[in-house]
Scaffold this motif. Structure first.
Motif, PDB file in Angstrom:
ATOM      1  N   LEU A 114      -2.642  14.534  -3.128  1.00 36.67           N
ATOM      2  CA  LEU A 114      -1.536  14.379  -2.195  1.00 36.67           C
ATOM      3  C   LEU A 114      -0.303  15.159  -2.635  1.00 36.67           C
ATOM      4  N   LEU A 157       0.832  -1.203   0.000  1.00 36.92           N
ATOM      5  CA  LEU A 157       0.000   0.000   0.000  1.00 36.92           C
ATOM      6  C   LEU A 157       0.869   1.257   0.000  1.00 36.92           C
ATOM      7  N   PRO A 201      -4.502   6.744   8.086  1.00 35.43           N
ATOM      8  CA  PRO A 201      -5.942   6.470   7.961  1.00 35.43           C
ATOM      9  C   PRO A 201      -6.255   4.980   7.843  1.00 35.43           C
ATOM     10  N   THR A 202      -5.377   4.221   7.197  1.00 38.38           N
ATOM     11  CA  THR A 202      -5.643   2.793   7.041  1.00 38.38           C
ATOM     12  C   THR A 202      -5.590   2.091   8.395  1.00 38.38           C
ATOM     13  N   SER A 249     -16.663   2.706  -2.498  1.00 37.23           N
ATOM     14  CA  SER A 249     -15.277   2.360  -2.173  1.00 37.23           C
ATOM     15  C   SER A 249     -14.596   1.661  -3.345  1.00 37.23           C
ATOM     16  N   PRO A 296     -13.482   0.206   4.126  1.00 42.22           N
ATOM     17  CA  PRO A 296     -13.624   1.572   3.622  1.00 42.22           C
ATOM     18  C   PRO A 296     -14.576   2.368   4.502  1.00 42.22           C
ATOM     19  N   PRO A 320      -7.578   1.544   0.465  1.00 39.92           N
ATOM     20  CA  PRO A 320      -8.797   0.959   1.039  1.00 39.92           C
ATOM     21  C   PRO A 320      -9.701   1.971   1.731  1.00 39.92           C
ATOM     22  N   THR A 321      -9.156   3.088   2.159  1.00 39.96           N
ATOM     23  CA  THR A 321      -9.995   4.040   2.880  1.00 39.96           C
ATOM     24  C   THR A 321     -10.637   5.062   1.942  1.00 39.96           C
ATOM     25  N   ARG A 375      -1.270  10.445   5.215  1.00 37.31           N
ATOM     26  CA  ARG A 375      -2.542  10.439   4.488  1.00 37.31           C
ATOM     27  C   ARG A 375      -2.983   9.057   4.036  1.00 37.31           C
ATOM     28  N   ILE A 376      -2.063   8.101   3.956  1.00 40.62           N
ATOM     29  CA  ILE A 376      -2.443   6.755   3.511  1.00 40.62           C
ATOM     30  C   ILE A 376      -2.289   5.742   4.654  1.00 40.62           C
ATOM     31  N   ILE A 418      -4.062  -2.625  -6.022  1.00 42.74           N
ATOM     32  CA  ILE A 418      -4.080  -2.140  -4.639  1.00 42.74           C
ATOM     33  C   ILE A 418      -4.739  -0.778  -4.579  1.00 42.74           C
TER      34      ILE A 418
END
Ligand SMILES: Nc1ncnc2c1ncn2[C@@H]1O[C@H](COP(=O)(O)OP(=O)(O)O)[C@@H](O)[C@H]1O
Ligand SMILES: [Mg+2]
Lengths: 281, 252
Positions: free
Chosen positions: B112, A166, A187-188, B145, A279, B98-99, A183-184, B95
């Motif tokens: 970003l 990820l 939050p995950t 999502s 999500p 996921p959020t 930011r990734i 990938i």
């Protein structure tokens, strides 16, 4: 006895032992709850949630100030413990070196093992003495320090669980590493970090020892964070060791309310974990 | 000066383990270059060196030169973040973040890196999704999502996400190996379409796929680029005995 029969027997015995152990673990909790409800509900009424304590000798009154005080103390503790714990945990999970992270991890584990009364003395020496007064601030900071290692280690573990693929996907988009983390990755791992934070809050909500000589307690509404403040655990302690029957009943009610608060926080934590990795929008 | 990617004397290591040996190659724009070879031969490492993702792995090291349209990518003043914006990458496993929603996934690269303008974000997301042949399937559920899509759709979402930052090159590491034949066919069609706009490099362990989509093919074996040439020549008249053995299925 055949080999198979022997294994079956062994399986049954082990299952029995594990089940019994689980029962023994739950039993004290159930007993405590039953006992608290039995003793505490007697003094539990609207006044308890809305009124200040009455002077000695007068019946009635409540612990509204202590309930509010505990919430304020928890807010201060969170303001101290959550950012330090979360960013420290991020640092531990992301740093590639080995010496400094090792040291931080070690110190966090030591801190986790320090008795809370020692942390109270620490806050007393560093905050109460120089400020020349007991204060909500000192109490909140003492609780916050207790929260740090708990939040730190859960954050670290959960950030580590975020798959490297990820991060790579985000890095490959040309996103700077610090932004990928904030930011990734963060939050995950969010749901898990929230759980860690809730566990830490629940853990310090009932701390009494460090509050005795920091927050001190107060019979009135809170008067600013640089003043002594009431807190449920202190109030319970004071009432429980008093000679008055009415105060004993109120101490039980206070304990019931405290347990209910911790229970609610834990419940929120559980619900938050259920969405882990899922999500949000 | 659009002469694509030029790789010179490239070697790469994981710790002490040298996994690429002195690779020279040239990947031209307007064409698809396929990278084939048995697994573990260094195909992924090779393309990860091109967008400076190799160095993300602890203890990984690179030596040699990579040029994009004549510019050094491993120069002392070059920021790898900028290189990665110019050279997009699609991974083996889709990938999606996921959020994030479908929209946010595609917009992620721009957001970003500081783009706030909503009009521009919407335009870009639509363009990228169209380019990735996904727009018609998701245009009514952009808020859903990204993880709710099928595997093939997720991979096209990842392609759209990479395209949204307008890269000059797109690297794809076995983009179909986790997909069913129908999804694979869609992605292959897409690859052929994409080469008009960008330089495309596709790693594949599927030789039929290489033959179908690419103009140029490189064959790797044990970290060495054994043969590089026009796809048709490489499959029909390989110059190297090892290439011949591999493409005729005698090993690997
Ligand atoms: N993260 C890693 N750490 C150490 N060695 C690696 C790593 N990734 C790949 N390798 C090694 O590098 C070699 C080339 O791997 P890779 O480029 O992934 O091959 P391919 O993509 O052709 O299957 C293999 O021998 C593999 O074991
Ligand atoms: Mg690979």
């Amino acid at each position: 006895m055949t080999e198979l029969a022997r294994r079956r027997l062994y399986d049954r015995v082990m299952r029995g032992l594990a089940g019994a152990a689980a029962g023994v673990v739950i039993l004290p909790l159930v007993l405590i709850l039953i006992f608290l409800v039995y003793r505490g509900s007697a003094a539990l009424n609207l006044d308890f949630f809305t009124h200040l304590p009455k002077p000695v000798g007068e019946p009635g009154g409540g612990m509204a100030n202590a309930i509010v005080g505990t919430l304020i103390l928890l807010a201060i503790a969170s303001a101290v413990g959550l950012p330090l714990g979360i960013f420290g945990g991020l640092f531990l999970a992301e740093s590639r070196g080995s010496r400094l992270p090792w040291l931080v991890r070690f110190l966090a584990d030591v801190l986790n093992g320090v008795p809370s009364i020692v942390i109270g003395i620490f806050a007393y020496t560093l905050l109460v003495l120089p400020m020349r007064r007991f204060s909500a601030l000192a109490g909140g900071i003492a609780l916050g320090v207790i929260m740090i290692p708990i939040v730190l280690r859960t954050t670290e573990e959960l950030v580590r669980l975020v798959p490297a693929s990820l991060r790579e996907a985000a890095l490959a988009l040309g996103v700077p590493e610090w932004k990928v983390i904030l930011r990734i990755v963060l939050p995950t791992a969010r749901a898990g970090i929230v759980t860690g934070a809730m566990v830490a809050i629940a853990r310090v909500a009932g701390e009494t020892a460090p509050l005795l000589f920091t927050a001190f307690g107060n019979r009135f509404w809170h008067q600013g964070i640089d003043q002594p403040i009431a807190a449920l655990p202190i109030q319970i302690f004071a009432y429980a060791i008093s000679p008055f029957e009415d105060w004993h009943r109120q101490a039980w009610a206070g304990a019931l309310v405290l347990i209910a608060m911790v229970f609610c926080v834990s419940l929120v934590a559980r619900t938050a974990t259920r969405g882990l990795g899922r999500p949000t929008r | 000066m659009a002469d694509g990617i030029r790789v010179m004397a490239l070697s790469a290591w994981f710790g002490q383990n040298r996994v690429l040996r002195n690779v020279f190659a040239n990947m031209v724009p307007g064409a698809v270059t396929a990278i084939i070879g048995p697994s573990g031969c260094g195909k992924s490492t090779f393309i990860r060196c091109i967008n400076r993702m190799h160095e993300v792995v602890p203890l990984a090291r690179v030596d040699g030169r990579v040029l994009l349209n004549g510019e050094e990518l491993y120069g002392p003043t070059v920021d790898p973040v900028v290189v990665r914006r110019r050279i997009g990458m699609v991974f083996q496993k889709p990938i999606p973040f996921p959020t994030m929603s479908i929209f946010d996934n595609v917009a992620a690269g721009l957001r970003l890196t500081g783009v706030r303008d909503r009009g521009r974000l919407h335009e870009t997301v639509e363009r990228a999704l169209r380019q990735a042949a996904l727009w018609d399937e998701v245009k009514d559920e952009l808020a859903k999502s990204g993880a709710s899509l099928s595997g093939g759709q997720q991979q096209r979402l990842c392609i759209a996400r990479a395209l949204a930052v307008e890269p000059e090159v797109l690297l794809m590491d076995e983009p179909c190996s986790a997909l069913d034949p129908i999804a694979t066919a869609k992605i292959e069609e897409l690859i052929v379409e994409l080469k008009r706009a960008l330089t495309v490099v596709v790693v594949t362990h599927n030789m039929q796929q290489a033959a179908r989509v690419s103009e140029w093919t490189g064959f790797f074996l044990l970290g060495e680029l054994v043969e590089f040439g026009a796809t048709r020549d490489l499959f029909t008249h390989p110059r190297d005995k090892r290439t011949e053995d591999y493409v005729t299925g005698r090993f690997g």
